[in-house]
Design a protein around this motif. Structure first.
Motif, mmCIF file in Angstrom:
data_model
loop_
_atom_site.group_PDB
_atom_site.id
_atom_site.type_symbol
_atom_site.label_atom_id
_atom_site.label_comp_id
_atom_site.label_asym_id
_atom_site.label_seq_id
_atom_site.Cartn_x
_atom_site.Cartn_y
_atom_site.Cartn_z
ATOM 1 N N UNK A 153 0.859 -1.190 0.000
ATOM 2 C CA UNK A 153 0.000 0.000 0.000
ATOM 3 C C UNK A 153 0.892 1.236 0.000
ATOM 4 N N UNK A 154 0.359 2.401 -0.413
ATOM 5 C CA UNK A 154 1.145 3.633 -0.305
ATOM 6 C C UNK A 154 1.474 3.950 1.161
ATOM 7 N N UNK A 155 2.563 4.669 1.371
ATOM 8 C CA UNK A 155 2.998 4.987 2.729
ATOM 9 C C UNK A 155 1.915 5.712 3.522
ATOM 10 N N UNK A 156 1.219 6.668 2.876
ATOM 11 C CA UNK A 156 0.223 7.436 3.620
ATOM 12 C C UNK A 156 -0.948 6.562 4.041
ATOM 13 N N UNK A 157 -1.309 5.580 3.228
ATOM 14 C CA UNK A 157 -2.392 4.677 3.577
ATOM 15 C C UNK A 157 -1.956 3.739 4.695
ATOM 16 N N UNK A 158 -0.727 3.266 4.641
ATOM 17 C CA UNK A 158 -0.222 2.448 5.739
ATOM 18 C C UNK A 158 -0.265 3.228 7.054
ATOM 19 N N UNK A 159 0.190 4.481 7.014
ATOM 20 C CA UNK A 159 0.198 5.315 8.217
ATOM 21 C C UNK A 159 -1.218 5.534 8.746
ATOM 22 N N UNK A 160 -2.149 5.733 7.843
ATOM 23 C CA UNK A 160 -3.541 5.981 8.230
ATOM 24 C C UNK A 160 -4.125 4.783 8.987
ATOM 25 N N UNK A 161 -3.918 3.595 8.442
ATOM 26 C CA UNK A 161 -4.471 2.401 9.084
ATOM 27 C C UNK A 161 -3.699 2.076 10.362
ATOM 28 N N UNK A 162 -2.380 2.166 10.322
ATOM 29 C CA UNK A 162 -1.566 1.829 11.481
ATOM 30 C C UNK A 162 -1.790 2.785 12.643
ATOM 31 N N UNK A 167 -0.796 -2.845 14.925
ATOM 32 C CA UNK A 167 -0.318 -4.196 14.614
ATOM 33 C C UNK A 167 -0.404 -4.533 13.129
ATOM 34 N N UNK A 168 -1.134 -3.726 12.374
ATOM 35 C CA UNK A 168 -1.299 -3.996 10.947
ATOM 36 C C UNK A 168 -0.132 -3.495 10.102
ATOM 37 N N UNK A 169 0.756 -2.694 10.676
ATOM 38 C CA UNK A 169 1.880 -2.170 9.893
ATOM 39 C C UNK A 169 2.808 -3.319 9.492
ATOM 40 N N UNK A 170 3.202 -3.336 8.234
ATOM 41 C CA UNK A 170 4.040 -4.419 7.737
ATOM 42 C C UNK A 170 4.927 -3.907 6.611
ATOM 43 N N UNK A 171 5.751 -4.813 6.082
ATOM 44 C CA UNK A 171 6.631 -4.512 4.958
ATOM 45 C C UNK A 171 6.547 -5.666 3.976
ATOM 46 N N UNK A 176 8.732 -2.688 0.571
ATOM 47 C CA UNK A 176 7.885 -1.500 0.490
ATOM 48 C C UNK A 176 6.804 -1.530 1.570
ATOM 49 N N UNK A 177 6.141 -0.372 1.831
ATOM 50 C CA UNK A 177 5.111 -0.340 2.871
ATOM 51 C C UNK A 177 3.978 -1.314 2.576
ATOM 52 N N UNK A 178 3.460 -1.923 3.624
ATOM 53 C CA UNK A 178 2.405 -2.919 3.474
ATOM 54 C C UNK A 178 1.513 -2.905 4.701
ATOM 55 N N UNK A 180 -0.700 -5.768 7.169
ATOM 56 C CA UNK A 180 -0.989 -7.152 7.534
ATOM 57 C C UNK A 180 -2.381 -7.175 8.160
ATOM 58 N N UNK A 181 -3.376 -7.417 7.309
ATOM 59 C CA UNK A 181 -4.759 -7.395 7.779
ATOM 60 C C UNK A 181 -5.013 -8.467 8.833
ATOM 61 N N UNK A 182 -4.413 -9.639 8.639
ATOM 62 C CA UNK A 182 -4.611 -10.724 9.601
ATOM 63 C C UNK A 182 -4.079 -10.374 10.969
ATOM 64 N N UNK A 183 -2.890 -9.778 11.019
ATOM 65 C CA UNK A 183 -2.318 -9.372 12.302
ATOM 66 C C UNK A 183 -3.202 -8.322 12.970
ATOM 67 N N UNK A 184 -3.747 -7.408 12.157
ATOM 68 C CA UNK A 184 -4.644 -6.399 12.709
ATOM 69 C C UNK A 184 -5.910 -7.014 13.281
ATOM 70 N N UNK A 185 -6.491 -7.967 12.559
ATOM 71 C CA UNK A 185 -7.693 -8.646 13.048
ATOM 72 C C UNK A 185 -7.406 -9.409 14.334
ATOM 73 N N UNK A 186 -6.287 -10.118 14.371
ATOM 74 C CA UNK A 186 -5.955 -10.881 15.578
ATOM 75 C C UNK A 186 -5.752 -9.962 16.772
ATOM 76 N N UNK A 187 -5.155 -8.795 16.537
ATOM 77 C CA UNK A 187 -4.976 -7.827 17.622
ATOM 78 C C UNK A 187 -6.328 -7.324 18.127
ATOM 79 N N UNK A 188 -7.252 -7.073 17.209
ATOM 80 C CA UNK A 188 -8.581 -6.622 17.616
ATOM 81 C C UNK A 188 -9.331 -7.706 18.380
#
Length: 231
Positions: A153-162, A167-171, A176-178, A180-188
């Motif tokens: 994802x673009x850096x600004x979108x990664x920053x917005x979600x993170x 926990x969703x921030x990834x590479x 490149x910026x990415x 991790x939807x699964x990690x975000x869901x598990x954290x929630x």
């Protein structure tokens, strides 16, 4: 030949079962009506339950399925029910299908968690809605989804979600910026007190046996996480 993969079950007041549809079933909104109807008939035959779809819009609306015969296809990204013989479906092709269960009370939920839904909190919203009904969800299944090494994802979108779900921030594997939807869901789920989380360890982009929008674009079909209960 079975049409359902990664089946699991737990027993309480009702038997609750979960599975994920085979790629031979086309359940997407873009599928011809007869093809999608045939796929739903296959799900019904395998589960012995009435399948219920959502019109998924990447939001956080949670719909209570009281009567599958009259509810139709609700516009939402999560459904809950306590009715036996109803199969709730969350469709995906990179997003995260999340299934929830209250083994003691028989309540179940199906949740579609994409990037917007993760940020909007659709998963904790479904847990909260279950609890409002008096349910005590304690088990979750996290289905196949695009992994954090593939979801660029673009850096600004990664920053917005993170900023909302750190926990969703990834590479990506190429640096490149990415997300991790699964990690975000598990954290929630953990934050909501759900500790029994069962994960299907598959990346939809990497594993061609699963549909992937990132890999196949508009040609991608949809699979579904399915949860149902019976006596």
């Amino acid at each position: 030949m079975t049409l359902l993969r990664h089946r699991d079950r737990i027993e309480g007041d009702l038997v609750i079962e979960v599975a994920f549809t085979d790629v031979s079933l086309e359940l997407g909104d873009a599928a011809p009506d007869d093809v999608r109807s045939a796929a739903l008939a296959g799900v019904a035959a395998e589960t012995g339950a009435v399948p219920v779809l959502m019109h998924q819009v990447h939001g956080r609306v949670v719909h209570h399925v009281a009567d599958p015969g009259t509810d139709g296809t609700a516009t939402c990204d999560a459904m809950i029910t306590s009715r036996a013989g109803v199969a709730l479906l969350a469709r995906a092709a990179d997003c995260v299908p999340v299934l929830l269960a209250d083994p003691a009370g028989g309540w179940i939920a199906a949740v579609h968690a994409g990037r917007p839904g993760l940020a909007a909190g659709v998963v904790p919203g479904a847990v909260a809605r279950l609890r409002e009904q008096g349910a005590r969800p304690s088990v979750a299944w996290v289905g196949p989804h695009v992994c954090g090494s593939c979801y660029e994802v673009p850096q600004d979108l990664q920053d917005e979600v993170a900023a909302i779900v750190p926990e969703a921030r990834s590479t990506t594997s190429w640096g490149t910026p990415a997300l991790d939807l699964g990690a975000g869901v598990r954290a929630q789920l953990a934050a909501a007190g759900i500790t029994d989380v069962r994960v299907v360890d598959a990346c939809t982009r990497e594993d061609v046996s699963w549909p992937s929008y990132r890999r196949d674009g508009a040609r991608a079909t949809r699979f579904a996480g399915v949860i149902w209960s019976h006596p």
